[in-house]
Scaffold this active site. Structure first.
Site, mmCIF file in Angstrom:
data_model
loop_
_atom_site.group_PDB
_atom_site.id
_atom_site.type_symbol
_atom_site.label_atom_id
_atom_site.label_comp_id
_atom_site.label_asym_id
_atom_site.label_seq_id
_atom_site.Cartn_x
_atom_site.Cartn_y
_atom_site.Cartn_z
ATOM 1 N N LEU A 163 3.417 -0.913 -1.616
ATOM 2 C CA LEU A 163 2.161 -0.474 -0.994
ATOM 3 C C LEU A 163 1.043 -1.504 -1.089
ATOM 4 C CD1 LEU A 163 2.136 3.174 -2.404
ATOM 5 C CD2 LEU A 163 3.076 2.353 -0.245
ATOM 6 N N TRP A 165 -3.372 -2.350 -1.113
ATOM 7 C CA TRP A 165 -4.476 -1.861 -1.931
ATOM 8 C C TRP A 165 -5.599 -1.221 -1.113
ATOM 9 C CZ3 TRP A 165 -8.023 -4.679 0.510
ATOM 10 C CH2 TRP A 165 -7.701 -5.981 0.907
ATOM 11 N N LYS A 189 6.088 0.870 -5.741
ATOM 12 C CA LYS A 189 5.410 -0.275 -6.346
ATOM 13 C C LYS A 189 4.045 -0.368 -5.685
ATOM 14 C CE LYS A 189 4.284 -4.293 -6.260
ATOM 15 N NZ LYS A 189 2.875 -4.734 -6.409
ATOM 16 N N SER A 243 0.965 -7.347 4.215
ATOM 17 C CA SER A 243 0.793 -8.457 5.152
ATOM 18 C C SER A 243 2.122 -8.792 5.834
ATOM 19 C CB SER A 243 0.271 -9.679 4.407
ATOM 20 O OG SER A 243 1.218 -10.076 3.449
ATOM 21 N N THR A 246 4.378 -11.133 3.663
ATOM 22 C CA THR A 246 5.178 -10.471 2.628
ATOM 23 C C THR A 246 6.249 -9.596 3.261
ATOM 24 O OG1 THR A 246 3.240 -10.480 1.196
ATOM 25 C CG2 THR A 246 5.052 -9.079 0.522
ATOM 26 N N TYR A 253 14.988 -10.587 1.522
ATOM 27 C CA TYR A 253 15.596 -9.959 0.334
ATOM 28 C C TYR A 253 16.786 -9.095 0.764
ATOM 29 C CZ TYR A 253 11.039 -10.834 -2.052
ATOM 30 O OH TYR A 253 9.900 -11.377 -2.587
ATOM 31 N N GLU A 265 5.187 -2.062 7.905
ATOM 32 C CA GLU A 265 3.901 -1.880 8.591
ATOM 33 C C GLU A 265 3.035 -3.044 8.141
ATOM 34 O OE1 GLU A 265 3.482 0.269 10.781
ATOM 35 O OE2 GLU A 265 4.926 1.858 10.340
ATOM 36 N N CYS A 300 -5.819 -2.487 8.433
ATOM 37 C CA CYS A 300 -4.881 -3.175 9.332
ATOM 38 C C CYS A 300 -5.179 -2.860 10.788
ATOM 39 C CB CYS A 300 -3.460 -2.787 8.989
ATOM 40 S SG CYS A 300 -3.245 -1.009 8.954
ATOM 41 N N LYS A 350 -11.557 -15.726 0.406
ATOM 42 C CA LYS A 350 -10.834 -15.952 1.671
ATOM 43 C C LYS A 350 -11.700 -15.500 2.854
ATOM 44 C CE LYS A 350 -7.144 -13.914 4.170
ATOM 45 N NZ LYS A 350 -6.212 -12.828 4.252
ATOM 46 N N GLU A 399 -5.984 -12.633 10.926
ATOM 47 C CA GLU A 399 -6.497 -11.398 10.349
ATOM 48 C C GLU A 399 -7.414 -11.755 9.170
ATOM 49 O OE1 GLU A 399 -3.711 -8.928 8.125
ATOM 50 O OE2 GLU A 399 -4.506 -7.178 9.173
#
Ligand code: NAP
Ligand code: MG
Length: 497
Positions: A163, A165, A189, A243, A246, A253, A265, A300, A350, A399
């Site tokens: 998830l 933040w 997680k 993101s 990720t 993986y 998403e 998002c 950033k 973004e």
């Protein structure tokens, strides 16, 4: 609603427990390691949180598998799972103040939003999916009278939910609502900045009757717990929000391990397209401000690109600035505040870097553009608008995930549609027009998972949410469509004598 002072008193009295929640119990990481979660509005230590790694993930996955195989949840009568999930929704509502406060403290989100939206919507989401649990039908295929051919959906098994933040409780609810409804076990997680509300909701789930092992929370970093979950050979599906970068890792993986299903998403660079026929600029301005600045732009589906006809631009910008002037920036525990702190120092930097690049590339700063409230020790940035943005500038392409709106002028509607679609993303778009023909025709040409017309938002719980292009992969959150991604489809073919 409590006053600012009452929220501060409540916060001071709160006992924060950052231990993980595995197999129905609180526990530290096996390594004994912890990490610090800071309050983004002050930069001060909020809590120490268990830093789980592969060993803890393995323990949670084993418990999840054992619970799944036992059938205690997966094979329970759907009406029973429904009853438990309805109790969980009620417990979330009953603990709304505590959960809202946790969200405001760890994510820097305005308390009024946490109380008004995040927590009640999370409860509503669980309730909605709970209600579907005993209203799903499977199918028979039209294969003739010599066979009985059943097409059924089965829970997939062990789901890993990773998830972000920005909406900690709500994104959790979007995942566990459908995943638990169909009978899976889930290992969550949370983003390492925002573990506390997720941990409390896991405790409430146990209290509601979700069996131990069916819903565990492994707190920790993406590179530790996140990767371990993504690579675990006994996880059947990863449901991820975060993101795009990720998200792509989770596909790798999966490819390198057990071909677990992956539902992503991801990010967005969403257009708000105002057509030349629009008459009510006040409504556009109200909505444009919410689209760009709600949740400090850490959203998002934020409408970060405003596409306006050249002749309308100045009038609309004036109205947008008047609306924005009413949005107070400040401590998230102040109920008057609409703009809280950004999540962490790295992200704040950033966002400020994006602003500096936009200036250097020649965008016109209309308002904002600076850090603010630095005496608080927290990470606040003024709501910022750039005008004179060209579609090639970085501010128009990347973004930012912060309170920055860029205004792009267009000459004709064809050009506007082209600019709207000129992005690697495709999550959401809003469209403004007084003409119902234009509404349908232009909406049909916008490449986005959700197009809202004459409003900004994502629909409701009955509408799917997810993205085209690099905004998503493999499925949708929300609605009955979300249930399919947490199931395998099985054919059972019985030949009759
Ligand atoms: P993020 O950095 O991609 O992180 C998302 C999750 O992935 C976190 O739990 C993170 O853990 C974990 N993670 C990071 N690196 C990992 C790795 N190498 N292996 C495994 N897991 C890893 O995203 P974020 O900064 O939290 O959230 C912002 C992004 O989410 C934005 O791009 C936004 O657009 C997107 N978002 C999308 C939606 C949607 O529905 N489409 C909704 C909300 C947000 P740690 O960060 O704790 O290390
Ligand atoms: Mg992160």
């Amino acid at each position: 609603m409590k006053s600012y002072q009452e929220w501060q008193q409540y916060a001071a009295a709160l006992r924060l427990d950052g231990r993980a929640f595995i197999d129905g119990e609180r526990s530290g990481a096996e390594s004994g390691e912890t990490f610090s979660t800071l309050n983004p509005a002050s930069g001060q230590l909020l809590a120490s949180v268990a830093c789980c790694d592969a060993a803890d993930v393995d323990r949670a996955v084993k418990a999840a598998r054992a619970a799944f195989d036992s059938g205690v949840w997966a094979k329970a009568a759907p009406a029973q799972r429904k009853a438990v999930l309805l109790r969980l929704a009620q417990l979330i509502d009953d603990h709304a103040e505590e959960l809202a406060l946790l969200e405001a403290l760890e994510a820097g989100k305005p308390i009024a939003e946490c109380m008004g939206l995040d927590i009640p919507e999370s409860a509503a989401c669980i309730r909605w999916h709970a209600e579907v649990t005993d209203k799903r039908y499977d199918a028979l295929s039209p294969s003739g009278s010599g066979v009985v051919s059943m097409i059924t959906r089965e829970a997939i098994g062990v789901v890993g939910a990773v998830l972000p933040w920005n909406f900690p409780a709500l994104m959790l609810a979007w995942k566990i609502g459908p995943a638990l409804s169909v009978g899976n076990s889930v290992v969550v997680k949370p983003a390492e900045q925002t573990s506390l509300s997720t941990l409390r909701i896991a405790e409430l789930a146990l209290e509601a009757g979700v069996p131990a092992g069916v819903f565990s929370v492994v707190t920790g970093f993406g590179s530790g717990a996140g990767q371990a979950l993504g690579c675990h050979p006994d996880v059947d599906l990863i449901a991820f929000t975060g993101s795009t970068e990720t998200g792509k890792r989770f596909l790798r993986y999966s490819a390198d391990t057990n071909l677990k299903r992956v539902v992503l998403e991801c990010g967005g660079k969403n257009p708000q397209l105002v057509l030349p026929d629009v008459s009510n600029l006040d409504a556009v301005a109200e909505s444009a401000v919410a689209a760009a600045f709600w949740n400090m732009g850490e959203n998002c589906s934020a409408g970060s690109r405003l596409l306006v006809p050249a002749g309308m631009k100045q009038a609309l910008l004036d109205k947008i600035q008047s609306v924005l002037a009413t949005w107070k920036t400040g401590n998230p525990l102040d109920p008057e505040v609409k703009l809280g702190a950004l999540i962490e120092q790295k992200h704040y930097q950033k966002v400020l870097d994006h602003i500096a690049v936009a200036k250097a590339e020649g965008a016109n700063l209309v308002c904002g553009g600076n850090a603010t409230l630095s005496e608080s020790g927290g990470w606040f940035v003024e709501p910022t608008i750039f005008d004179g943005v060209s579609p090639a500038m970085r501010i128009a392409r990347e973004e930012v995930f912060g309170p920055v709106l860029c205004v792009i002028e267009y000459q004709d509607v064809e050009e506007a549609i082209h600019i709207a679609n000129d992005t690697c993303y495709g999550l959401a778009a809003s469209l403004w027009t007084d003409n119902v023909n234009s509404a349908h025709k232009v909406a049909a040409r916008i490449r986005a998972g959700t197009v809202t017309i004459n409003c900004f938002g994502e629909g409701d719980l009955s509408t799917p949410f997810g993205g085209f292009g690099q905004s998503g992969f493999g499925g949708r959150d929300k609605s009955v469509y979300a249930h399919d991604q947490y199931c395998e489809l099985k054919t059972t073919w019985l030949k009759l004598d």
